[in-house]
Write an enzyme that holds these catalytic residues in place. Structure first.
Site, PDB file in Angstrom:
ATOM      1  N   ASP A  52      -3.621   9.915  -0.548  1.00  0.00           N
ATOM      2  CA  ASP A  52      -2.328   9.874  -1.232  1.00  0.00           C
ATOM      3  C   ASP A  52      -1.687  11.229  -1.094  1.00  0.00           C
ATOM      4  O   ASP A  52      -1.307  12.092  -1.928  1.00  0.00           O
ATOM      5  CB  ASP A  52      -2.305   9.542  -2.677  1.00  0.00           C
ATOM      6  CG  ASP A  52      -2.913   8.128  -2.902  1.00  0.00           C
ATOM      7  OD1 ASP A  52      -2.960   7.221  -2.283  1.00  0.00           O
ATOM      8  OD2 ASP A  52      -3.407   8.136  -4.145  1.00  0.00           O
ATOM      9  N   ASP A  58       2.740   1.674  -6.223  1.00  0.00           N
ATOM     10  CA  ASP A  58       3.325   3.080  -6.426  1.00  0.00           C
ATOM     11  C   ASP A  58       4.792   3.365  -5.397  1.00  0.00           C
ATOM     12  O   ASP A  58       4.734   2.916  -4.378  1.00  0.00           O
ATOM     13  CB  ASP A  58       2.282   4.215  -5.390  1.00  0.00           C
ATOM     14  CG  ASP A  58       0.904   3.950  -5.976  1.00  0.00           C
ATOM     15  OD1 ASP A  58       0.581   3.011  -6.749  1.00  0.00           O
ATOM     16  OD2 ASP A  58      -0.171   4.424  -5.217  1.00  0.00           O
ATOM     17  N   GLN A  88       4.597   0.814  -2.122  1.00  0.00           N
ATOM     18  CA  GLN A  88       3.538   0.161  -1.623  1.00  0.00           C
ATOM     19  C   GLN A  88       3.875  -1.483  -1.997  1.00  0.00           C
ATOM     20  O   GLN A  88       4.309  -1.740  -3.008  1.00  0.00           O
ATOM     21  CB  GLN A  88       2.168   0.385  -2.588  1.00  0.00           C
ATOM     22  CG  GLN A  88       1.688   1.778  -2.443  1.00  0.00           C
ATOM     23  CD  GLN A  88       0.970   1.765  -0.873  1.00  0.00           C
ATOM     24  OE1 GLN A  88      -0.237   1.258  -1.088  1.00  0.00           O
ATOM     25  NE2 GLN A  88       1.555   2.262   0.078  1.00  0.00           N
TER      26      GLN A  88
HETATM   27  C1  FRU Z   1      -2.557   3.994  -6.752  1.00  0.00           C
HETATM   28  C2  FRU Z   1      -3.311   3.705  -5.528  1.00  0.00           C
HETATM   29  C3  FRU Z   1      -3.495   4.637  -4.324  1.00  0.00           C
HETATM   30  C4  FRU Z   1      -3.589   4.093  -3.007  1.00  0.00           C
HETATM   31  C5  FRU Z   1      -2.592   2.848  -3.292  1.00  0.00           C
HETATM   32  C6  FRU Z   1      -2.851   1.596  -2.520  1.00  0.00           C
HETATM   33  O1  FRU Z   1      -2.195   2.729  -7.436  1.00  0.00           O
HETATM   34  O2  FRU Z   1      -4.594   3.029  -5.525  1.00  0.00           O
HETATM   35  O3  FRU Z   1      -4.351   5.696  -4.790  1.00  0.00           O
HETATM   36  O4  FRU Z   1      -2.838   4.892  -2.150  1.00  0.00           O
HETATM   37  O5  FRU Z   1      -2.458   2.573  -4.721  1.00  0.00           O
HETATM   38  O6  FRU Z   1      -1.911   0.748  -2.783  1.00  0.00           O
END
Ligand code: FRU
Length: 443
Positions: free
Chosen positions: A149, A20, A36
């Site tokens: 999130d 993300d 991420q």
């Molecule tokens: C979405 C997610 C989010 C989480 C993140 C972890 O792709 O699952 O909900 O914060 O990725 O990497």
């Protein structure tokens, strides 16, 4: 390093895994794109960090490194997704500290912590100490351990936070919190739709053209022929006291967890992850990296309330000389390119190992055999589509239909750095694109 399939227009991890987009912002005369990041785990895993790119113009990007690590008891299993707001001369970052306790747990109703954590930064990459703002005990009693999130925004003198949640009954929803000072947060309400997935990830809430929209990435929707075709979905609702008219952001194979932010000139810009859970593979994994973000897209509200997405106008400055390719001719086009066409009737367009078809109603993209690494066919209902624009990078396509009313994104892995194009019953205009400057500093 083997750079085959290295993107020239899309942000990728220098090495390892990306998912993300996080903390999108304009701060101290720079765009900031966090993401991420698992630099040392090609498949992501749970122990996510935040990577960081910055740019003054969204055309040349500088990777400053890994800026947030899961290094406290409150985020020990991952510095998960979150957002940023500018406050004075600091950028405030809010994210989810994921903690999975070791033991015999189901990790839905027990064994998991989801902490909202705040850090601040004066330069975008050096972060202050972590402060836990909300823990599971601060969420409503009807929530499971899955709450995460945070997206934070300001309206007049009040700050709001929206969090994605899974209830004890496995319904998806969002929680709204309010604060006057960005530290002390009060729960206001939960907004949801019955029977619409079991978990909503990566929520966002924004105004556009006088309407309020809530964007979510729901897990667990039923799959249809032309909608919610992916493992997980991503789209927006109108919000006027209740959520109505869910519309998917993107109908391609690879799109999830988008986030919006405001550019200094007032544009509302969206960036998504051009990927999708464990649904497909990417051959770049063997070369040491995988996954990328979408292009930044400018959003506008159309008269009927649908959101129109266009690649940021900055992309136009990368265009070279236009070549017109008449219906029926075949060309080999160097990647990256920008392809534009008026649509007046049904057509097909072969693009390397992909067949695109439009029958006046349904537009589809289909990979030959197993050339899609798990991707097969995606369709969108696009009645009376007037035009098409394709931004092709070294290993991705973003197809914008009808002025950006429908978008389809996918990764694709051509043999070389060109793609064969065969238009049938359509004339196309092709602009070669100069790559962006991607300074990844070997980090
Ligand atoms: C979405 C997610 C989010 C989480 C993140 C972890 O792709 O699952 O909900 O914060 O990725 O990497």
């Amino acid at each position: 390093m083997n750079t085959k399939w290295r993107q020239q227009l899309h942000l990728e991890p220098p090495k390892g895994w990306l998912n993300d987009p996080n903390g999108l912002s304009w701060f101290k005369n720079k765009y900031h794109v966090y993401f991420q990041y698992a630099p040392d785990n090609i498949n992501g895993g749970v122990k996510k960090c935040w990577g960081h790119y910055e740019s003054t113009d969204m055309l040349s990007w500088n990777f400053t490194g890994t800026v947030l690590f899961p290094d406290t008891p409150y985020d020990a299993s991952g510095a998960y997704s979150g957002s940023a707001v500018v406050n004075g001369d600091e950028l405030y970052i809010f994210y989810t500290g994921n903690v999975k306790h070791i033991g015999d747990y189901d990790y839905v109703y027990n064994g998991r912590e989801a902490n909202v954590i705040k850090v601040t930064t004066k330069d975008g990459h050096n972060m202050t100490a972590k402060q836990v703002l909300l823990r599971n005990s601060d969420y409503p009693d009807f929530c499971s351990c899955h709450v995460r999130d945070p997206k934070v925004w300001r309206k007049y003198d009040t700050y709001y936070m929206i969090l994605g949640a899974r209830t004890l009954d496995s319904e998806g929803g969002v929680l709204i919190y309010q604060s006057a000072d960005l530290t002390d947060w009060r729960y206001k309400k939960c907004i949801s739709v019955p029977n619409f997935g079991y978990m909503w990830e990566c929520p966002d809430c924004f105004e556009l053209g006088g309407s309020t929209y809530i964007s979510v990435s729901p897990q667990g929707l039923a799959h249809g022929e032309t909608e919610n075709q992916n493992l997980f979905s991503s789209g927006y609702f109108h919000y006027g006291g209740e959520l109505t008219d869910f519309t998917e952001w993107d109908y391609g194979f690879d799109f999830y967890a988008p986030q919006t932010f405001d550019a200094p000139d007032g544009r509302k810009i969206l960036i998504g992850w051009m990927g999708m859970g464990d649904a497909y593979t990417n051959p770049t994994a063997e070369l040491g990296w995988q996954q990328c973000l979408t292009l930044p897209r400018e959003l506008a509200r159309s008269a009927d309330g649908a959101i129109i997405q266009k690649p940021i106008r900055e992309i136009d400055t990368l265009r070279g000389k236009c070549t017109s390719i008449a219906d029926g001719t075949s060309v080999t086009a160097a990647l990256p390119f920008d392809l534009c066409a008026s649509v007046t009737k049904p057509f097909t367009l072969r693009l390397d190992s992909i067949m695109m078809k439009y029958d006046g109603e349904i537009f589809s993209i289909e990979f030959d055999g197993d050339t899609g690494f798990g991707r097969d066919i995606r369709r969108v209902r696009a009645n009376n589509c007037h035009d098409m624009r394709i931004i092709a990078d070294m290993s991705s396509l973003e197809v914008y239909l009808d002025g950006g009313r429908y978008v389809m994104s996918t990764r694709f892995y051509p043999e070389g750095s060109t793609a064969e194009l065969i238009p049938n019953r359509i004339d196309i205009e092709l602009y070669p694109l100069k790559g962006m400057e991607m300074n990844i500093n070997g980090k």
